[in-house]
Design a protein around this motif. Structure first.
Motif, PDB file in Angstrom:
ATOM      1  N   UNK A 105       0.744  -1.304   0.125  1.00 23.49           N
ATOM      2  CA  UNK A 105      -0.072  -0.162   0.139  1.00 23.49           C
ATOM      3  C   UNK A 105       0.832   1.281  -0.041  1.00 23.49           C
ATOM      4  N   UNK A 106       1.948   1.166   0.807  1.00 27.87           N
ATOM      5  CA  UNK A 106       2.655   2.392   1.141  1.00 27.87           C
ATOM      6  C   UNK A 106       3.507   2.596  -0.240  1.00 27.87           C
ATOM      7  N   UNK A 107       3.860   1.452  -0.907  1.00 25.03           N
ATOM      8  CA  UNK A 107       4.951   1.626  -2.005  1.00 25.03           C
ATOM      9  C   UNK A 107       4.224   2.321  -3.411  1.00 25.03           C
ATOM     10  N   UNK A 108       3.122   2.363  -3.418  1.00 22.75           N
ATOM     11  CA  UNK A 108       2.464   2.906  -4.630  1.00 22.75           C
ATOM     12  C   UNK A 108       2.612   4.433  -4.536  1.00 22.75           C
ATOM     13  N   UNK A 109       3.603   4.895  -4.621  1.00 26.13           N
ATOM     14  CA  UNK A 109       4.336   6.439  -4.670  1.00 26.13           C
ATOM     15  C   UNK A 109       4.204   6.751  -6.176  1.00 26.13           C
ATOM     16  N   UNK A 110       3.959   8.218  -6.392  1.00 30.16           N
ATOM     17  CA  UNK A 110       3.673   8.636  -7.511  1.00 30.16           C
ATOM     18  C   UNK A 110       5.133   8.408  -8.243  1.00 30.16           C
ATOM     19  N   UNK A 111       6.511   8.459  -7.613  1.00 29.90           N
ATOM     20  CA  UNK A 111       7.492   8.040  -7.997  1.00 29.90           C
ATOM     21  C   UNK A 111       7.669   6.823  -8.758  1.00 29.90           C
ATOM     22  N   UNK A 112       7.043   5.710  -7.991  1.00 32.03           N
ATOM     23  CA  UNK A 112       7.059   4.574  -8.567  1.00 32.03           C
ATOM     24  C   UNK A 112       6.429   4.149  -9.759  1.00 32.03           C
ATOM     25  N   UNK A 113       5.180   4.858  -9.879  1.00 32.92           N
ATOM     26  CA  UNK A 113       4.376   4.876 -11.023  1.00 32.92           C
ATOM     27  C   UNK A 113       5.239   5.524 -12.033  1.00 32.92           C
ATOM     28  N   UNK A 114       5.545   6.571 -11.761  1.00 32.36           N
ATOM     29  CA  UNK A 114       6.142   7.598 -12.891  1.00 32.36           C
ATOM     30  C   UNK A 114       7.377   6.702 -13.709  1.00 32.36           C
ATOM     31  N   UNK A 115       7.982   6.025 -12.658  1.00 33.49           N
ATOM     32  CA  UNK A 115       9.531   5.169 -13.204  1.00 33.49           C
ATOM     33  C   UNK A 115       8.711   4.143 -14.241  1.00 33.49           C
ATOM     34  N   UNK A 116       7.518   3.694 -13.878  1.00 34.32           N
ATOM     35  CA  UNK A 116       7.150   2.480 -14.847  1.00 34.32           C
ATOM     36  C   UNK A 116       6.570   3.285 -16.228  1.00 34.32           C
ATOM     37  N   UNK A 117       5.881   4.360 -15.799  1.00 28.26           N
ATOM     38  CA  UNK A 117       5.215   5.118 -17.000  1.00 28.26           C
ATOM     39  C   UNK A 117       6.261   5.266 -17.981  1.00 28.26           C
ATOM     40  N   UNK A 118       7.138   6.112 -17.249  1.00 27.03           N
ATOM     41  CA  UNK A 118       8.304   6.829 -18.224  1.00 27.03           C
ATOM     42  C   UNK A 118       9.185   5.821 -19.048  1.00 27.03           C
ATOM     43  N   UNK A 119       9.278   4.714 -18.769  1.00 30.95           N
ATOM     44  CA  UNK A 119       9.976   3.716 -19.169  1.00 30.95           C
ATOM     45  C   UNK A 119       9.360   2.889 -20.604  1.00 30.95           C
TER      46      UNK A 119
END
Ligand code: ADP
Length: 728
Positions: free
Chosen positions: A254-268
């Motif tokens: 739950x805590x791991x779903x940070x905007x940063x994590x998502x951004x890292x996947x999206x931008x790749x």
């Protein structure tokens, strides 16, 4: 007779038979049925030939909602298995695995949307600047030059569009025309953005090749220190799976779903990625469900329940931070997403990748037993160096509201070099207790019999267990004194103290209180990323998953209470937490330092963890669990009963215990009934009965036998069964 058997979302281990007219509903489809005075949505589980219900008591289904099953075969059998294993009513499980909108009877089919599209005439109008005098019409038309806009969901009003339509500049099109699936584009489009892809170091490269060449079902445990580049491995593994046209599911805490994590996947990636996070509304959740089912999205990232997303062609499940306790559902159907993912992977014959810097003892045990394959990453990736760990012995130190002078000096040093400092304290609010200095009375929550937390900023006393709150009291309820004082320290108080010591620096506090407004967390994280604030104080929320390159000093202010917990898992959790928090330091070139403040520097857990690391700690802890016959060397299940009158709950558990004793099962330990460690919550008394057996299979048999005995539970008692509990 035309019969269907339906599983309804009710807490009963039974199914309901109905009649139908016309076309036979399909197993796995939804039907609306009358149930008492209500209408409920249920799932067809069987087309029975006969029923024990008499004809006059049989009712007709009201409506059949789906033409076909809304579960894939594999998901269907996973959910059946799960209902059996966790002893949850199948109706609750099947319905619980669906998005809310489907549980409410909404169509499972994607609605086609209408879009405004630029016509050839419109394009000419733009080129020849024919709309000089109609600025708004021009803007609307011009915006279509990039992409069609959804009708009714765009910045321009309908008058503008109808004017453009009359002129023939725009036309309405259905969404389906617009969509070209990522799978159709595989040939022409690089799946990932090349320039973003990092060159793997040797450890990572070996890991990736093992993953890629290990065909079919395998459970991989990537056991890699924080910053060892696990995420980079996931990304490159995902790329390989997507290239085969298969979809990927990524589960995070739950805590791991940070905007940063998502951004890292999206931008790749250049393909569709959907995220199931807590801010989505029910309609958006349904859309993600539909998009995954129709293979429109290539990757779905989500928390625990995202496991039940239907996929057309799932090729890989990654579960990051596999040790995290949020993967276990804590109410209703108490499944563990990691364990279910493994069962699912086996059915689908696809790899499951578990990753953690601090693997759970369960997973390490599974590696030892040869059930999981381990991949170890010892080095931090990139340029970051290993962390240095220090302990500050708090005994006889001068401490200012939780901050020792030695720590304050250290902080100063790091801040003066232009670096950031992160302080961790797992307690929000100003102070955990408000008490009377004259007579010792404590302001406590009447529903939980636990002290209220004092929240200075909100001027409130709040119970962190049941959520009740009231205004701050100024007078003792027992002796009438106004001499009330707080004791203990929360993040709010540390923040206030830091403001005094470090007036020239900006402080960001991250906890549930400071991030309750929508977007607040993102806002705070941005401040940290951009270096606007230099001192960060926070709870768990700050401790996990974030990448703050400028943090060089991390300090844990007080974790001593976890050293003396009754729960046998407390030490494992503390060790994991320590390593996770420490891992926020020195993530890039700069050397990272970790400081632990404690009154017990000689505690064996701290000594082994700090000098020898998590691996060593875990080996020791596993040895101890083995000796004591505790999980993962045995299986547990726990019955929890709650009632307004304490003896009601106790009595139910005593009856269950008597039944269990009568089975005479060898090696089955029955502990209790005993009051739960947390013996009253929200006005209910809590009791528990713990079962432990060296064999999972045997324990399962006992539980089934017990269910068949159908012990009656009075309405005034709420009974819960937790199979493989993770806390007592
Ligand atoms: P983990 O998921 O294990 O914590 P990450 O994948 O987030 O590790 O990597 C930690 C940091 O190291 C990130 O800044 C990442 O960009 C960087 N990194 C990872 N792999 C490499 C590599 N092969 N070369 C250079 N930097 C890397």
């Amino acid at each position: 007779m035309k019969l269907v058997r339906v599983a309804l979302s009710v807490p009963l281990f039974k199914f309901f038979d109905y009649l139908y007219e016309g076309k036979q509903p399909v197993v796995g489809s939804r039907v609306i049925v009358p149930f008492g005075r209500q209408k409920l949505v249920g799932i067809v589980i069987e087309i029975p030939k006969e029923t024990v219900i008499t004809l006059e008591n049989l009712k007709y289904i009201i409506e059949s909602l789906d033409q076909e099953s809304i579960f894939s075969e594999e998901l269907w059998s996973l959910l059946y298995w799960s209902a059996e294993y966790y002893q949850a009513p199948l109706g609750e499980v099947l319905n619980g695995a669906l998005p809310v909108k489907l549980r409410q009877g909404e169509s499972a089919e994607q609605k086609t949307k209408t879009f405004w599209n630029l016509t050839a005439l419109g394009k000419q109008a733009l080129t020849n600047n024919l709309l000089k005098r109609a600025k708004k019409q021009f803007d609307a038309l011009n915006s279509l030059d990039v992409l069609p806009l959804e009708k009714g969901n765009n910045p321009f009003n309908s008058g503008i569009w109808s004017a453009l339509k009359t002129k023939g500049y725009v036309e309405e099109i259905e969404e389906k025309i617009r969509l070209i699936s990522w799978q159709d584009r595989l040939e022409e489009l690089p799946i990932a953005k090349e320039y973003d892809r990092l060159t793997l170091n040797q450890e990572q490269a070996m890991a990736l090749s093992q993953l890629i060449f290990g065909q079919g079902f395998n459970v991989w445990l990537i056991d890699g220190v924080t910053g060892s580049g696990k995420t980079e491995i996931y990304l490159q593994h995902i790329e390989e799976i997507l290239k085969k046209g298969q979809q990927v599911l990524v589960l995070v805490p739950e805590i791991g779903l940070t905007p940063q994590t998502v951004q890292r996947f999206r931008s790749r990636f250049n393909v569709e990625i959907d995220v199931l996070h807590s801010n989505l509304n029910d309609t958006q959740r349904l859309q993600v469900w539909q998009r995954a089912k129709n293979a429109e999205s290539a990757v779905v990232i989500g928390t625990r329940s995202a496991l039940f997303t239907p996929f057309q062609n799932l090729g890989l499940i990654i579960l990051d931070e596999e040790h995290d306790s949020s993967f276990k559902q804590q109410d209703g159907w108490r499944y563990h997403a990691r364990d279910l993912a493994v069962v699912y992977g086996k059915q689908l014959n696809i790899p499951i990748v578990l990753g953690s810097a601090t693997p759970s003892l369960e997973s390490l045990h599974n590696v030892q037993q040869g059930k999981y394959k381990s991949i170890i990453l010892k080095k931090r990736a990139g340029n970051s160096t290993a962390l240095r760990h220090f302990v500050i012995d708090l005994k006889q130190q001068r401490v200012h509201n939780g901050l020792s002078e030695a720590l304050l000096d250290e902080m100063k040093e790091h801040l003066e070099k232009g670096n950031q400092v992160l302080l961790f304290l797992n307690r929000r609010g100003f102070a955990p207790v408000l008490l009377c200095h004259e007579c010792g009375w404590i302001a406590d929550c009447q529903y939980c019999e636990k002290p209220y937390t004092y929240h200075q900023k909100q001027r409130a006393l709040r119970c962190h267990h049941c959520g009740s709150q009231k205004p701050i009291v100024n007078q003792c309820a027992k002796c009438g004194s106004t001499n009330l004082v707080t004791t203990g320290i929360g993040t709010e108080q540390v923040e206030a103290t830091l403001e005094k010591f470090f007036a020239n620096y900006l402080i960001t506090r991250i906890d549930r209180d400071s991030t309750s407004r929508k977007g607040a967390l993102e806002h705070h994280l941005k401040d940290i990323q951009q270096g606007k604030s230099q001192i960060l104080i926070g709870t768990q929320m700050l401790a996990k998953g974030h990448h703050f390159p400028n943090v060089t000093l991390v300090a844990l202010l007080n974790v001593d209470s976890a050293l003396f917990s009754l729960d046998f898992r407390a030490e494992e959790r503390l060790a994991q937490l320590y390593i996770q928090v420490a891992g926020r330091a020195g993530r890039e070139e700069k050397q990272g330092k970790v400081i632990l403040q404690t009154h017990y520097p000689e505690h064996p857990l701290l000594v082994s963890l700090l000098s020898q690391g998590y691996k060593y700690f875990a080996e020791q802890a596993l040895g101890l669990r083995d000796k004591m016959g505790l999980p993962p060397f045995s299986a547990q299940a726990i019955f929890k009963a709650q009632s307004r009158v304490s003896t009601d709950a106790e009595l139910v558990l005593s009856r269950i215990a008597e039944n269990l004793y009568s089975f005479n099962v060898q090696d089955l330990q029955i502990l209790g009934p005993l009051p739960s460690p947390f013996s009253k919550k929200a006005g209910l008394y809590r009791w528990q009965l713990l079962l432990q057996s060296p064999s999972k299979v045997k324990l399962q048999k006992v539980l089934l036998q017990l269910r068949e005995n159908n012990i009656s539970i009075p309405n005034k008692v709420r009974l819960i069964l937790d199979v493989d509990p993770i806390d007592l």
